[in-house]
Enzyme design. Structure first.
Site, PDB file in Angstrom:
ATOM      1  N   ARG A   1     -10.674   0.295  15.615  1.00  0.00           N
ATOM      2  CA  ARG A   1     -10.585   1.173  14.455  1.00  0.00           C
ATOM      3  C   ARG A   1     -11.693   0.747  13.500  1.00  0.00           C
ATOM      4  NH1 ARG A   1      -4.780   1.514  11.547  1.00  0.00           N
ATOM      5  NH2 ARG A   1      -5.436  -0.588  10.937  1.00  0.00           N
TER       6      ARG A   1
ATOM      7  N   MET B   1      13.497  23.786   2.333  1.00  0.00           N
ATOM      8  CA  MET B   1      12.686  23.053   1.365  1.00  0.00           C
ATOM      9  C   MET B   1      13.548  22.222   0.418  1.00  0.00           C
ATOM     10  SD  MET B   1       9.860  24.448  -1.359  1.00  0.00           S
ATOM     11  CE  MET B   1       8.650  24.989  -0.187  1.00  0.00           C
TER      12      MET B   1
ATOM     13  N   LYS C   1       0.845  -1.200   0.000  1.00  0.00           N
ATOM     14  CA  LYS C   1       0.000   0.000   0.000  1.00  0.00           C
ATOM     15  C   LYS C   1       0.882   1.253   0.000  1.00  0.00           C
ATOM     16  CE  LYS C   1      -0.330  -0.148   5.052  1.00  0.00           C
ATOM     17  NZ  LYS C   1      -1.172  -0.563   6.187  1.00  0.00           N
TER      18      LYS C   1
ATOM     19  N   TYR D   1      17.646  28.941   8.566  1.00  0.00           N
ATOM     20  CA  TYR D   1      16.456  29.666   9.051  1.00  0.00           C
ATOM     21  C   TYR D   1      16.412  29.698  10.577  1.00  0.00           C
ATOM     22  CZ  TYR D   1      14.314  29.637   4.401  1.00  0.00           C
ATOM     23  OH  TYR D   1      14.030  29.847   3.083  1.00  0.00           O
TER      24      TYR D   1
HETATM   25  C1  LIG Z   1      -0.447  -1.606   6.831  1.00  0.00           C
HETATM   26  C2  LIG Z   1      -1.029  -2.836   7.357  1.00  0.00           C
HETATM   27  C3  LIG Z   1      -0.227  -3.955   7.593  1.00  0.00           C
HETATM   28  C4  LIG Z   1       1.280  -3.930   7.474  1.00  0.00           C
HETATM   29  O1  LIG Z   1       1.806  -3.349   8.656  1.00  0.00           O
HETATM   30  P1  LIG Z   1       3.366  -3.232   8.926  1.00  0.00           P
HETATM   31  O2  LIG Z   1       3.457  -2.659  10.289  1.00  0.00           O
HETATM   32  O3  LIG Z   1       3.903  -2.297   7.901  1.00  0.00           O
HETATM   33  O4  LIG Z   1       3.935  -4.583   8.788  1.00  0.00           O
HETATM   34  C5  LIG Z   1      -0.849  -5.122   7.982  1.00  0.00           C
HETATM   35  N1  LIG Z   1      -2.193  -5.179   8.154  1.00  0.00           N
HETATM   36  C6  LIG Z   1      -2.990  -4.115   7.965  1.00  0.00           C
HETATM   37  C7  LIG Z   1      -4.445  -4.236   8.180  1.00  0.00           C
HETATM   38  C8  LIG Z   1      -2.432  -2.904   7.563  1.00  0.00           C
HETATM   39  O5  LIG Z   1      -3.229  -1.842   7.392  1.00  0.00           O
END
Ligand SMILES: *Cc1c(COP(=O)(O)O)cnc(C)c1O
Length: 356
Positions: A129, A301, A33, A253
């Site tokens: 969640r 930046m 993802k 800065y």
């Molecule tokens: C992103 C995600 C993972 C992977 O998590 P990591 O900590 O990167 O290994 C696994 N399960 C779900 C539901 C996620 O959203």
């Protein structure tokens, strides 16, 4: 051309996936993802296609990008579909949605089709969640099983505190999920990277390693197995200017960094618009020609400054590693009050260059 880029070592990615799969046993979804945590989802998925049991992404767009690139294996949508149109595309592209809410079941009931659709169901075992509560899961499974064509295969839950290593809260979540999966006669998916590394004995059917594939440590503390992971991304740039300053001069800065003695300061062509964290404090390690030096002053930046008083060979054109093979992203993240996940997914503007 601006001498800044992120090199991506696909052989390291393959190595890390194999390690994750060995530790977890069973099948492993490679979580790609968010553009493979900033590493380029298509290139990463292609590099893993021959070995990975499947992939996981957060939404339909990410899945379609992989299908368009010829990735043919299972793709799990971690939050399922968001609309009825997306559900149609799940059927068409053989995606595996995770069903986490009643409104999704309603859409499935309305759209029941002859064609099979593999579904996973999400249990809220304590993270609070998304997902069905333990008391709801039986009825939710029953409704899904009553839908024509739905092939309900896996019960999935997500651990809120796996990064602490074994602890009572995580054990409670695991026990709850095991019971529910057994009751519903479903395969089980439990482990993110922290659980794969910290609880290798879990051995559920499907693991879901993400960050460990990219070589970073998901645990709050150092972990012995992390030494076997290989960093995948190296964020690199060059020194484009050098100045000698007397004691008492402020750099950058706000004048946050002030030289204590006569100092050499190198200016590097990378900044927060490339994803380097603006919150990095003075002293954050930066490698200049392979030597450790320290960030000096606020990140701009497009540029940042490094105190190279103790790196006498530093010159215009010196190679700089912001994180990568010799400097762990986790260490940089600590200095910026963040996590490696945030560093990787923030990388932009710089080209991704693949080693393989
Ligand atoms: C992103 C995600 C993972 C992977 O998590 P990591 O900590 O990167 O290994 C696994 N399960 C779900 C539901 C996620 O959203």
């Amino acid at each position: 051309m601006r001498p800044s880029f992120a090199s991506i070592d696909l052989a390291a990615l393959q190595h890390n996936y194999q390690l994750a799969r060995q530790l977890a046993r069973g099948y492993s979804l490679a979580v790609v993802k968010a553009d493979a945590y900033g590493h380029g989802a298509v290139a990463c998925a292609r590099a893993l296609a021959a070995v990975a049991d499947g992939f996981a992404v957060s939404c339909l767009q990410e899945a379609l990008q992989l299908r368009a690139a010829g990735i043919d294996g299972p793709i799990v949508l971690l939050e399922g579909f968001f609309t009825a149109d997306e559900l149609k595309l799940c059927y068409r592209h053989r995606l595996w949605p995770v069903i986490h809410a009643h409104w999704q079941i309603e859409l499935l009931e309305q759209q029941a089709q002859e064609q099979q659709l593999v579904c996973w169901i999400k249990l809220d075992s304590g993270m609070h969640r998304v997902g069905f509560f333990p008391a709801e899961i039986g009825a939710a499974c029953q409704r899904l099983r009553a839908c024509a064509g739905i092939d309900l295969q896996v019960l999935m839950t997500h651990l809120a505190r796996a990064d602490e290593g074994p602890n009572p809260a995580a054990s409670q979540q695991i026990d709850c999920a095991r019971n529910m999966a057994q009751q519903q006669r479903l395969a089980l998916s439990l482990s993110n990277s922290a659980a794969v590394l910290g609880w290798p004995q879990l051995h559920a059917t499907w693991s879901r390693p993400g960050i460990m594939l990219y070589g970073a440590n998901p645990m709050l503390r150092p972990h012995e197995l992390v030494a076997s992971l290989r960093p995948v991304m190296s964020l690199q740039s060059q020194v484009i200017a050098l100045r000698e300053l007397p004691a008492g001069e402020a750099v950058g800065y706000g004048g946050r960094f002030v030289t204590r003695t006569r100092s050499r300061v190198a200016i590097v062509a990378i900044g927060y618009a490339d994803g380097y964290p603006r919150h990095a404090v003075d002293g954050t390690p930066v490698l200049v020609d392979g030597q450790r030096a320290r960030l000096a002053g606020r990140v701009s930046m497009d540029m940042l400054a490094v105190d190279v008083t103790e790196v006498p060979q530093a010159k215009v054109g010196s190679k700089v590693e912001l994180w990568g093979k010799q400097l762990a992203a986790d260490e940089v993240a600590q200095h910026a009050d963040t996590i490696s996940y945030c560093l990787f997914t923030a990388v932009r503007r710089v080209p991704l260059l693949y080693d393989q």
